[in-house]
Design an enzyme around this catalytic site. Structure first.
Site, PDB file in Angstrom:
ATOM      1  N   LYS A 172      10.121   7.167   7.276  1.00  0.00           N
ATOM      2  CA  LYS A 172       9.754   6.769   5.935  1.00  0.00           C
ATOM      3  C   LYS A 172       8.167   6.263   6.042  1.00  0.00           C
ATOM      4  CE  LYS A 172       9.247   2.272   4.515  1.00  0.00           C
ATOM      5  NZ  LYS A 172       8.118   2.566   3.487  1.00  0.00           N
ATOM      6  N   GLY A 225       2.959  -0.918  12.800  1.00  0.00           N
ATOM      7  CA  GLY A 225       2.862  -1.569  11.658  1.00  0.00           C
ATOM      8  C   GLY A 225       2.558  -2.956  12.201  1.00  0.00           C
ATOM      9  N   SER A 226       2.914  -4.002  11.312  1.00  0.00           N
ATOM     10  CA  SER A 226       2.605  -5.365  11.800  1.00  0.00           C
ATOM     11  C   SER A 226       3.387  -5.848  12.779  1.00  0.00           C
ATOM     12  CB  SER A 226       2.306  -6.005  10.511  1.00  0.00           C
ATOM     13  OG  SER A 226       3.658  -6.412   9.780  1.00  0.00           O
ATOM     14  N   THR A 227       3.017  -6.852  13.423  1.00  0.00           N
ATOM     15  CA  THR A 227       3.919  -7.841  14.337  1.00  0.00           C
ATOM     16  C   THR A 227       5.237  -8.463  13.816  1.00  0.00           C
ATOM     17  OG1 THR A 227       2.098  -8.048  15.777  1.00  0.00           O
ATOM     18  CG2 THR A 227       3.766  -9.335  16.157  1.00  0.00           C
ATOM     19  N   GLY A 230       7.515  -5.748  12.636  1.00  0.00           N
ATOM     20  CA  GLY A 230       8.379  -5.319  14.118  1.00  0.00           C
ATOM     21  C   GLY A 230       9.332  -6.052  14.466  1.00  0.00           C
ATOM     22  N   GLU A 247       4.698  -0.110  17.894  1.00  0.00           N
ATOM     23  CA  GLU A 247       3.318   0.021  17.995  1.00  0.00           C
ATOM     24  C   GLU A 247       2.646  -1.043  17.082  1.00  0.00           C
ATOM     25  OE1 GLU A 247       0.045   0.254  17.832  1.00  0.00           O
ATOM     26  OE2 GLU A 247       0.224   2.465  16.960  1.00  0.00           O
ATOM     27  N   CYS A 281      -5.147  -0.039  14.361  1.00  0.00           N
ATOM     28  CA  CYS A 281      -4.666  -1.123  15.306  1.00  0.00           C
ATOM     29  C   CYS A 281      -5.290  -1.382  16.544  1.00  0.00           C
ATOM     30  CB  CYS A 281      -3.347  -0.957  15.590  1.00  0.00           C
ATOM     31  SG  CYS A 281      -3.132   0.882  16.059  1.00  0.00           S
ATOM     32  N   GLU A 382      -5.366 -10.558  13.324  1.00  0.00           N
ATOM     33  CA  GLU A 382      -5.764  -9.332  12.985  1.00  0.00           C
ATOM     34  C   GLU A 382      -6.533  -9.026  11.604  1.00  0.00           C
ATOM     35  OE1 GLU A 382      -2.812  -6.137  12.741  1.00  0.00           O
ATOM     36  OE2 GLU A 382      -4.252  -4.974  14.048  1.00  0.00           O
TER      37      GLU A 382
HETATM   38  P1  NAP Z   1       3.945  -3.674   7.632  1.00  0.00           P
HETATM   39  O1  NAP Z   1       4.463  -4.637   6.622  1.00  0.00           O
HETATM   40  O2  NAP Z   1       4.010  -3.966   9.162  1.00  0.00           O
HETATM   41  O3  NAP Z   1       4.281  -2.319   7.108  1.00  0.00           O
HETATM   42  C1  NAP Z   1       4.280  -1.061   7.933  1.00  0.00           C
HETATM   43  C2  NAP Z   1       5.378  -0.250   7.382  1.00  0.00           C
HETATM   44  O4  NAP Z   1       6.271  -0.964   7.735  1.00  0.00           O
HETATM   45  C3  NAP Z   1       5.410   0.356   5.929  1.00  0.00           C
HETATM   46  O5  NAP Z   1       5.922   1.725   6.099  1.00  0.00           O
HETATM   47  C4  NAP Z   1       6.407  -0.671   5.197  1.00  0.00           C
HETATM   48  O6  NAP Z   1       6.838  -0.191   4.207  1.00  0.00           O
HETATM   49  C5  NAP Z   1       7.349  -0.914   6.327  1.00  0.00           C
HETATM   50  N1  NAP Z   1       8.272  -2.215   6.117  1.00  0.00           N
HETATM   51  C6  NAP Z   1       7.740  -3.402   5.595  1.00  0.00           C
HETATM   52  N2  NAP Z   1       8.623  -4.211   5.833  1.00  0.00           N
HETATM   53  C7  NAP Z   1       9.751  -3.616   6.374  1.00  0.00           C
HETATM   54  C8  NAP Z   1      11.124  -4.079   6.845  1.00  0.00           C
HETATM   55  N3  NAP Z   1      11.434  -5.296   6.769  1.00  0.00           N
HETATM   56  N4  NAP Z   1      11.747  -3.143   7.555  1.00  0.00           N
HETATM   57  C9  NAP Z   1      11.283  -1.889   8.001  1.00  0.00           C
HETATM   58  N5  NAP Z   1      10.230  -1.465   7.351  1.00  0.00           N
HETATM   59  C10 NAP Z   1       9.211  -2.238   6.709  1.00  0.00           C
HETATM   60  O7  NAP Z   1       2.395  -3.854   7.405  1.00  0.00           O
HETATM   61  P2  NAP Z   1       1.750  -4.191   5.756  1.00  0.00           P
HETATM   62  O8  NAP Z   1       2.333  -5.139   5.202  1.00  0.00           O
HETATM   63  O9  NAP Z   1       1.426  -2.892   5.029  1.00  0.00           O
HETATM   64  O10 NAP Z   1       0.139  -4.650   6.297  1.00  0.00           O
HETATM   65  C11 NAP Z   1      -0.144  -6.069   6.882  1.00  0.00           C
HETATM   66  C12 NAP Z   1      -0.862  -6.020   8.080  1.00  0.00           C
HETATM   67  O11 NAP Z   1      -0.029  -5.594   9.036  1.00  0.00           O
HETATM   68  C13 NAP Z   1      -2.145  -5.455   8.114  1.00  0.00           C
HETATM   69  O12 NAP Z   1      -3.115  -6.410   7.767  1.00  0.00           O
HETATM   70  C14 NAP Z   1      -2.406  -5.240   9.570  1.00  0.00           C
HETATM   71  O13 NAP Z   1      -2.915  -6.374  10.327  1.00  0.00           O
HETATM   72  C15 NAP Z   1      -1.044  -4.887  10.138  1.00  0.00           C
HETATM   73  N6  NAP Z   1      -1.031  -3.396  10.196  1.00  0.00           N
HETATM   74  C16 NAP Z   1      -0.854  -3.011  11.314  1.00  0.00           C
HETATM   75  C17 NAP Z   1      -0.835  -1.426  11.731  1.00  0.00           C
HETATM   76  C18 NAP Z   1      -1.028  -0.724  13.002  1.00  0.00           C
HETATM   77  O14 NAP Z   1      -1.683   0.364  12.872  1.00  0.00           O
HETATM   78  N7  NAP Z   1      -0.349  -1.446  14.093  1.00  0.00           N
HETATM   79  C19 NAP Z   1      -0.730  -0.618  10.464  1.00  0.00           C
HETATM   80  C20 NAP Z   1      -0.569  -1.301   9.139  1.00  0.00           C
HETATM   81  C21 NAP Z   1      -0.667  -2.619   8.972  1.00  0.00           C
HETATM   82  P3  NAP Z   1       5.999  -0.426   2.633  1.00  0.00           P
HETATM   83  O15 NAP Z   1       4.454  -0.928   3.188  1.00  0.00           O
HETATM   84  O16 NAP Z   1       6.100   0.866   2.030  1.00  0.00           O
HETATM   85  O17 NAP Z   1       6.843  -1.569   1.902  1.00  0.00           O
END
Ligand code: NAP
Ligand code: MG
Length: 491
Positions: A172, A225-227, A230, A247, A281, A382
């Protein structure tokens, strides 16, 4: 333009018929409508991956490898289209997409293509008369959920090792950046990846992502993605005790000592935080300066930051594009307020650029904030944007205390000409990666991942192959003489 889900080797609509536009963050205009997978679509994708698993996992490893090598060639043959698509959907400057995202993606598939038939089990010396060996078996159907900051590269980091090891995939992408992963699906079919081996299901994280983490037919979930998300994935995975690989975020310390080559450190520190608009990240988002060089360094660093050319990502001269979504831009900008509330000083940026041609996009000026204390929110949370927090220290002990003073532990780095100090910090930093006199280097052979709130498991290299396989121990009685444990007269 309309894009569909990729399930069982076919591009198909979502069963609900639902779609969502993906936007160009340069001006927030729609680029394409994309089908949004729901739970029923994920079920179909899992079923397709389960059907494809027996054949794919038993194929000669070298044959799987050859297909991945062909995919790497196809990515290079389609490099310009992929680069433009990535820039359009995410806002990465085209210079970056051409020089980094696309070549690194091809390199990742090529590395794991070569790895497929070189990853092997062991024979273990056990008691006399027995042969004991291990099989490295694929886990089964793996779910992979990636974020929007490096969609093309991150899908390759997850899919390449999973495929090399013989798993099948339900992937996804983030709902706001699905385009390059759908293009990769097309190239995968052309490279000869059999139908059902890879299924791509753009959809909401809270719906499709959550269901992938819960799904009883999925044996492992790998997430970047986000902690906070995760942790939700860990909870959702408990039902069938999935293997989980995470990660997550970071707040990377980038430490400049008084004996550093300042010219290299200024440029490298700007790369560490401003590349990809800081949406990484492993960004070096805590710039830690020894007090003896802090003023000079900050002056040179600020001058460089102010000179970075913001602009349309498709313009080859652009050095910094927009953030990937308006929602995220607003979140990043809100940290200027957070800094001010705790007595931080905004040295540069902290606002959207004023230029009229950027007014409709998700742009943020390169932002430099001096924090009052390393315990302040801007030095702990972050921000994930072109936003660097500057801290000073007076000696090695204080530098280490500040550097390790967060719950994260992903990337870290230091600039010094003192060899002992360099290796001592490499040992003592609470981090998955340490860069000495550089920052943010990645390579498909070098393990990538974090500790603490930055997650667990490693991508890249042999470690990634270990993550995508499980060990089976096989015992063979060759000629062991085993006296009966329950001696009875022979019948
Ligand atoms: P996020 O919620 O962690 O999203 C990352 C991925 O997880 C997206 O594909 C998202 O889908 C999916 N996701 C969201 N909720 C989920 C759930 N309950 N179960 C499974 N998958 C789920 O991150 P974000 O809201 O886009 O960003 C917020 C913050 O996260 C950023 O500001 C940053 O601090 C951090 N972040 C870190 C990284 C990294 O490389 N470590 C990358 C992105 C963000 P959809 O977005 O398509 O709904
Ligand atoms: Mg987009």
């Amino acid at each position: 333009m309309r894009h569909q889900l990729f399930i069982g080797g076919q591009f198909v609509d979502a069963l609900s018929g639902e779609t969502q536009p993906t936007l160009n963050p340069h001006d927030n205009t729609p680029i394409a409508d994309v089908a949004m997978a729901g739970r029923a679509d994920v079920d179909l994708a899992v079923a397709a991956a389960q059907r494809a698993f027996p054949k794919w996992s038993r194929m000669a490893a070298a044959d799987r490898g050859r297909i991945l090598l062909k995919l790497a060639d196809l990515i290079e043959a389609n490099a310009e289209e992929l680069a433009r698509l990535e820039s359009l959907d995410t806002g990465h400057p085209i210079k970056d997409s051409r020089a980094l995202d696309v070549p690194r993606t091809a390199a990742c598939y090529r590395y794991f293509g070569g790895m497929a038939d070189k990853f092997q089990g062991e024979t273990i010396p056990v008691e006399a008369g027995f042969l004991n060996y291990t099989l490295r078996e694929p886990v089964g159907v793996v779910g992979q959920v990636v974020p929007w900051n490096f969609p093309l590269m991150f899908t390759s980091w997850k899919m390449a090792p999973a495929l090399a090891a013989g798993n099948t995939i339900v992937m996804k992408p983030a709902e706001i950046t699905p385009l390059t992963s759908l293009k990769i699906a097309e190239l995968m079919a052309e490279a000869g990846i059999p139908e059902g081996v890879v299924n791509i299901v753009p959809g909401l994280g809270s719906v499709a992502g959550q269901y992938i983490a819960e799904h009883p037919g999925i044996a492992k979930v790998a997430f970047t993605g986000s902690t906070a998300t995760g942790k939700r994935i860990v909870q959702a995975s408990a039902g069938n005790l999935k293997k989980v690989q995470l990660e997550l975020g970071g707040k990377g310390p980038n430490i400049v000592f008084e004996d550093a080559n300042l010219t290299a450190a200024v440029n490298g520190s700007a790369w560490a935080i401003f590349h990809n608009q800081g949406q990484a990240c492993i960004a070096g988002s805590r710039l830690m300066l020894h007090s003896a060089i802090a003023d000079e360094f900050l002056e040179r660093f600020t001058t460089l930051a102010r000179s970075i050319r913001l602009g349309n990502p498709l313009d080859a001269a652009t050095e910094m594009g927009p953030l990937t979504s308006a929602l995220h831009r607003d979140r990043v900008l809100s940290y200027a307020q957070v800094a001010a509330e705790q007595g931080g000083e905004i040295v540069a940026g902290g606002r959207a650029p004023v230029a009229a041609e950027l007014a409709r996009g998700c742009y943020v000026e390169p932002t430099i904030v001096k924090a009052r204390s390393w315990r302040d929110r801007v030095a702990q949370e972050e921000v994930f944007g072109p936003f660097v927090t500057v801290l000073t220290f007076k000696d090695d002990a204080e530098a280490l205390e500040i550097a390790n003073g967060t719950d994260y532990g992903l990337g870290s780095g230091l600039w010094t000409s003192n060899l002992q100090r360099a290796h001592r910090f490499a040992r003592d930093l609470h981090a998955g990666m340490v860069w000495i006199n550089s920052y943010k280097r990645v390579n498909p052979g070098s393990p990538f991942g974090g500790v603490g709130q930055s997650g667990y498991g490693r991508e890249m290299g042999f470690d990634a192959m270990r993550e995508y396989t499980q060990v089976k121990s096989v015992w063979v009685n060759v000629d062991a003489q085993i006296p009966p444990w329950y001696p009875r007269p022979a019948a």
